[in-house]
Design a protein around this motif. Structure first.
Motif, PDB file in Angstrom:
ATOM      1  N   PRO A 105     -24.763  67.262  73.783  1.00 56.33           N
ATOM      2  CA  PRO A 105     -24.468  67.386  75.205  1.00 56.33           C
ATOM      3  C   PRO A 105     -25.350  66.484  76.036  1.00 56.33           C
ATOM      4  N   ALA A 106     -24.742  65.926  77.045  1.00 55.08           N
ATOM      5  CA  ALA A 106     -25.517  65.056  77.908  1.00 55.08           C
ATOM      6  C   ALA A 106     -26.227  65.848  78.982  1.00 55.08           C
ATOM      7  N   SER A 107     -25.583  66.860  79.468  1.00 51.23           N
ATOM      8  CA  SER A 107     -26.210  67.590  80.570  1.00 51.23           C
ATOM      9  C   SER A 107     -25.837  69.060  80.524  1.00 51.23           C
ATOM     10  N   ILE A 108     -25.993  69.628  79.376  1.00 52.37           N
ATOM     11  CA  ILE A 108     -25.707  71.047  79.269  1.00 52.37           C
ATOM     12  C   ILE A 108     -26.839  71.819  79.930  1.00 52.37           C
ATOM     13  N   PRO A 109     -26.490  72.755  80.773  1.00 50.96           N
ATOM     14  CA  PRO A 109     -27.547  73.537  81.399  1.00 50.96           C
ATOM     15  C   PRO A 109     -28.250  74.423  80.391  1.00 50.96           C
ATOM     16  N   GLY A 172     -12.254  66.570  83.179  1.00 53.89           N
ATOM     17  CA  GLY A 172     -13.281  65.576  83.430  1.00 53.89           C
ATOM     18  C   GLY A 172     -14.678  66.161  83.468  1.00 53.89           C
ATOM     19  N   SER A 173     -14.737  67.480  83.452  1.00 53.51           N
ATOM     20  CA  SER A 173     -16.043  68.129  83.555  1.00 53.51           C
ATOM     21  C   SER A 173     -16.772  68.104  82.224  1.00 53.51           C
ATOM     22  N   THR A 174     -18.008  67.676  82.270  1.00 54.64           N
ATOM     23  CA  THR A 174     -18.809  67.643  81.048  1.00 54.64           C
ATOM     24  C   THR A 174     -18.973  69.040  80.470  1.00 54.64           C
ATOM     25  N   ALA A 175     -19.170  69.997  81.347  1.00 52.84           N
ATOM     26  CA  ALA A 175     -19.410  71.365  80.881  1.00 52.84           C
ATOM     27  C   ALA A 175     -18.195  71.914  80.147  1.00 52.84           C
TER      28      ALA A 175
END
Lengths: 273, 201
Positions: A105-109, A172-175
């Protein structure tokens, strides 16, 4: 014995000293150093081919022969391979207590993250046979936090308004893309779509309060750190993955749904008690 | 017995040459190509750094050194895309990673680093009698003898200087100490080694 000057020590360590100019004791030290710096032996280069293949596989480069899993398992030790099998058979959750995504993941919270290689209270640290591979998994694949999963699944159903929806909202959402990846990698049990089925299972089995994070936040894995030193010039080299998020292994109702990881036979699932 | 492979064909007088390291320019070029996925470049980097890596890890953790070395290379593979620096930086990166990996490994195993050689002092004299290293065993024994009787920090710094081929400044960065502290520790280590030899004469 004559005092040893700093210059002499430095020359010794650099391998520049002449044995004739040294005391007998230091000449022996110098000789040991020379042997320690000897040319590579065939034994030390024996694994070159498999190492290169594993390097290409781990580095996401195209490899000429074999699948990535095959190459990596060849490169890792038999012990690590056993640990890999254990993780694969349980979808990762039974051993690591984590849900593993197929993509990094690039930007997983990361609500609850833990570094498998350094976290003392991680179950991994209790077993030398699993920790090695688990560290690799944690670094290589990244993990999605349980809290994040709960929130994402809630949002997923809120968006689709249907528990059987098959498409991922906001593609389009990364999440949501990550959610789809995790679902695809970990859930193939029913006739429902992987995301819907997976989220149904997540919401059912992990209501708020059953997920416990270690509260470590984002942490750098020591293993992959290029910036082991302060002031290092290779600023990008320390591209360490975020630590994995874990679901407490002591949480109730931790039965893992039937899982099927890529590259492994279906039905190779197990329950985690 | 394992044969010595001299990839550079040069007389092994210094670490940079003796362990098969190519020239700095060749290594820098290999790093750039490896970042792009060039298998030959990766192979060259492996040949250049793996021998030292194995010797360093073997002295610290023993029989599981190859496992940890594999992990180091996988970590390098995953992160080389974002690596920036020259061959010196690359070397420091590899050994910093190896050092941390070995620390993690020892922590998991809850054991202290291997500090003393399996050989007694008599073996040291035997080793020093060889004119040229000809096999793996001799190299392993020499590395072990080199840290025999040293404390953990001294052994680590000697290994990073001699086997890894790092400079004082690079070692200081890797072990998070000042260059001055590293010089003091390495001086103490060499003095201790020399004393050990003298006492056996």
């Amino acid at each position: 014995m004559d005092p040893i000057s700093q210059e002499t020590v430095e020359e010794l360590l650099r391998g520049n000293s002449s044995p004739q100019a040294l005391s007998p004791e230091l000449a022996k030290v110098a000789h040991l150093m020379q042997i320690a710096q000897a040319p590579a032996t065939s034994n030390e280069l024996a694994g070159s081919h498999s190492a290169v293949e594993a390097f290409m596989a781990a580095g996401q480069y195209p490899i000429s022969t074999g699948g990535k899993e095959k190459v990596l398992s060849k490169f890792l030790s038999a012990k690590a391979a056993i640990a890999a099998a254990a993780i694969a058979l349980t979808g990762g959750a039974a051993v690591t207590g984590a849900l593993v995504s197929s993509n990094r993941p690039a930007s997983i919270p990361n609500v609850a993250t833990v570094n498998p290689s350094t976290q003392g209270d991680s179950p991994l640290t209790n077993s030398g046979s699993t920790s090695t591979l688990a560290t690799v998994v944690g670094e290589n694949q990244g993990m999605v936090s349980g809290h994040s999963l709960f929130g994402l699944c809630t949002a997923y159903f809120a968006t689709t308004k249907s528990s059987t929806g098959s498409s991922v909202p906001s593609s389009g959402s990364t999440a949501f893309t990550q959610l789809a990846s995790v679902a695809a990698a970990n859930y193939t049990a029913t006739n429902t779509s992987s995301v819907a089925g997976f989220c149904t299972w997540v919401l059912k089995n992990y209501p708020p309060g059953t997920l416990s994070g270690h509260g470590k936040g984002s942490n750098a894995s020591s293993a992959g750190s290029a910036n082991a030193s302060q002031g290092s010039s290779h600023s990008g080299g320390g591209a360490t993955p975020q630590g994995g998020a874990t679901i407490s292994s002591s949480a109730p109702n931790m039965s893992v749904p039937p899982v099927s990881l890529p590259g492994h036979a279906s039905g190779a699932s197990s329950k985690h008690s | 017995m394992a044969n010595i492979i001299t990839t550079s064909g040069k007389t092994p007088t210094r670490v940079k040459e003796s362990m098969g390291y190519e020239s700095s320019e060749e290594l820098i070029e290999a790093i750039v190509k490896a970042k792009a996925g060039d298998e030959h470049a990766v192979s060259l980097l492996y040949a250049a750094f793996n021998p030292g890596l194995l010797r360093f890890l073997k002295a610290r953790i023993g029989s599981e050194s190859e496992d940890i070395a594999s992990e180091v290379w996988l970590a390098v593979a995953r992160n080389i895309g974002t690596f920036q620096g020259d061959d010196r930086d690359f070397r420091a990166w590899i050994f910093a990673t190896a050092r941390r990996r070995s620390i993690d490994h020892l922590r998991r195993k809850a054991v202290r680093p291997r500090l003393s050689s399996v050989h007694d002092a008599n073996d040291l004299s035997d080793i020093s009698g060889f004119d040229s290293p000809s096999d793996q065993l001799e190299i392993d024994e020499a590395v072990a003898a080199l840290i025999h009787g040293l404390n953990a920090k001294e052994a680590e710094i000697v290994l990073l200087r001699v086997v890894a081929g790092l400079s004082v400044e690079e070692v200081a960065q890797v072990v998070s100490k000042s260059a001055g502290s590293v010089r003091v520790i390495q001086h103490r280590a060499i003095k201790r080694l020399a004393n050990n030899f003298r006492s056996k004469q």
